[in-house]
Write a protein that holds these residues in place. Sequence first.
Motif, PDB file in Angstrom:
ATOM      1  N   THR A  14      -1.995  -1.391 -12.305  1.00 21.45           N
ATOM      2  CA  THR A  14      -3.266  -1.094 -11.622  1.00 21.45           C
ATOM      3  C   THR A  14      -4.458  -1.306 -12.549  1.00 21.45           C
ATOM      4  O   THR A  14      -5.582  -0.977 -12.198  1.00 21.45           O
ATOM      5  CB  THR A  14      -3.284   0.347 -11.098  1.00 21.45           C
ATOM      6  N   GLN A  29      -8.909   3.623  -5.813  1.00 25.64           N
ATOM      7  CA  GLN A  29      -7.897   3.922  -4.805  1.00 25.64           C
ATOM      8  C   GLN A  29      -7.457   2.664  -4.074  1.00 25.64           C
ATOM      9  O   GLN A  29      -6.274   2.479  -3.785  1.00 25.64           O
ATOM     10  CB  GLN A  29      -8.432   4.957  -3.815  1.00 25.64           C
ATOM     11  N   ALA A  32      -5.083   0.610  -6.233  1.00 28.75           N
ATOM     12  CA  ALA A  32      -3.732   1.167  -6.208  1.00 28.75           C
ATOM     13  C   ALA A  32      -3.022   0.834  -4.893  1.00 28.75           C
ATOM     14  O   ALA A  32      -1.837   0.490  -4.872  1.00 28.75           O
ATOM     15  CB  ALA A  32      -3.780   2.677  -6.418  1.00 28.75           C
ATOM     16  N   PRO A  37       2.037   0.302  -7.402  1.00 28.06           N
ATOM     17  CA  PRO A  37       2.291   1.128  -8.586  1.00 28.06           C
ATOM     18  C   PRO A  37       3.588   1.918  -8.548  1.00 28.06           C
ATOM     19  O   PRO A  37       4.171   2.188  -9.604  1.00 28.06           O
ATOM     20  CB  PRO A  37       1.072   2.058  -8.637  1.00 28.06           C
ATOM     21  N   SER A  58      -3.322  -5.305 -12.562  1.00 26.19           N
ATOM     22  CA  SER A  58      -3.177  -5.275 -11.114  1.00 26.19           C
ATOM     23  C   SER A  58      -3.003  -6.686 -10.558  1.00 26.19           C
ATOM     24  O   SER A  58      -3.622  -7.644 -11.026  1.00 26.19           O
ATOM     25  CB  SER A  58      -4.408  -4.631 -10.466  1.00 26.19           C
TER      26      SER A  58
END
Length: 273
Positions: A14, A29, A32, A37, A58
């Motif tokens: 991430t 957020q 993620a 994750p 990420s």
Amino acid sequence: MQYPFFISIPHGGTEIPPEVTDRFALNRQEVAYYSDPVTQTLYNFGNAAGAVIDTPVSRMVVDLNRPPLPLPPHDPDGIIKVRTIDGKPVYRAGLFPDIHLIHRLMMEWYFPYHQQIDELIDRNRIKIAFDCHTMLPFGSAEQKDAGKKRPLICLGNNGDNRGLAVNGGIITCPGPWIQELAQEFRREFSPEFPGGAVAINNPFSGGFIINAHYWRKGIPWIQIEINRSLYEPGVNPDPSREPAYGQIDLLREKIWRVLTGFWDRPGRDEPGE
């Protein structure tokens, strides 16, 4: 006992590198949510597997499971994302990375990951490799299965729904192998989820990693997708909800029993035709 498994976890990170932090349109957020994750816990089999690779970055910055070409804007969901699977822009207006920054990101994150796969396989007597993911319960707006309910488990080898080659194409593991792995998943998950399906090559038949590294090393590769509904209740998981890690631990144990049960079948040693 250590099994001759290679575990690739390309979407667990991430991290947003500092050179693109100020350009990003997605908040923490959202990063993620659109990354993967939980996979870093779900597939963390420790030293029981022959070798494991993951990444902190990420997939919204560099997607390691995409081919290095084409670059954006030709593929908006390619190695460098233009938008998310449901159409949100990844970068702020006017701040999309130029070719020099794209090259820097690929040299820092993309090519080293793929080189390390080859090196780890060579060093650790690997006999089969798994590229490990989770998936949303329904297809998102810009995906080929938009709005469709997905199975609990999807296994991919670049073949048809039985794991066999399509129109002379190349599969990344023998068809009987992926069928037997699907049987093990059904045996493990059906008592708890009797209505859940285990599918082969639907909706995902495998990404760049299993195809490229099968060609490079010749060992069997299978892509595994676990439905997020198994640990995130509801058909549209809330990006702000913390995953139920106790349940993820149980899922990891189930997945490991499946993989080892598959490998321990009589006669399992070298890949067949």
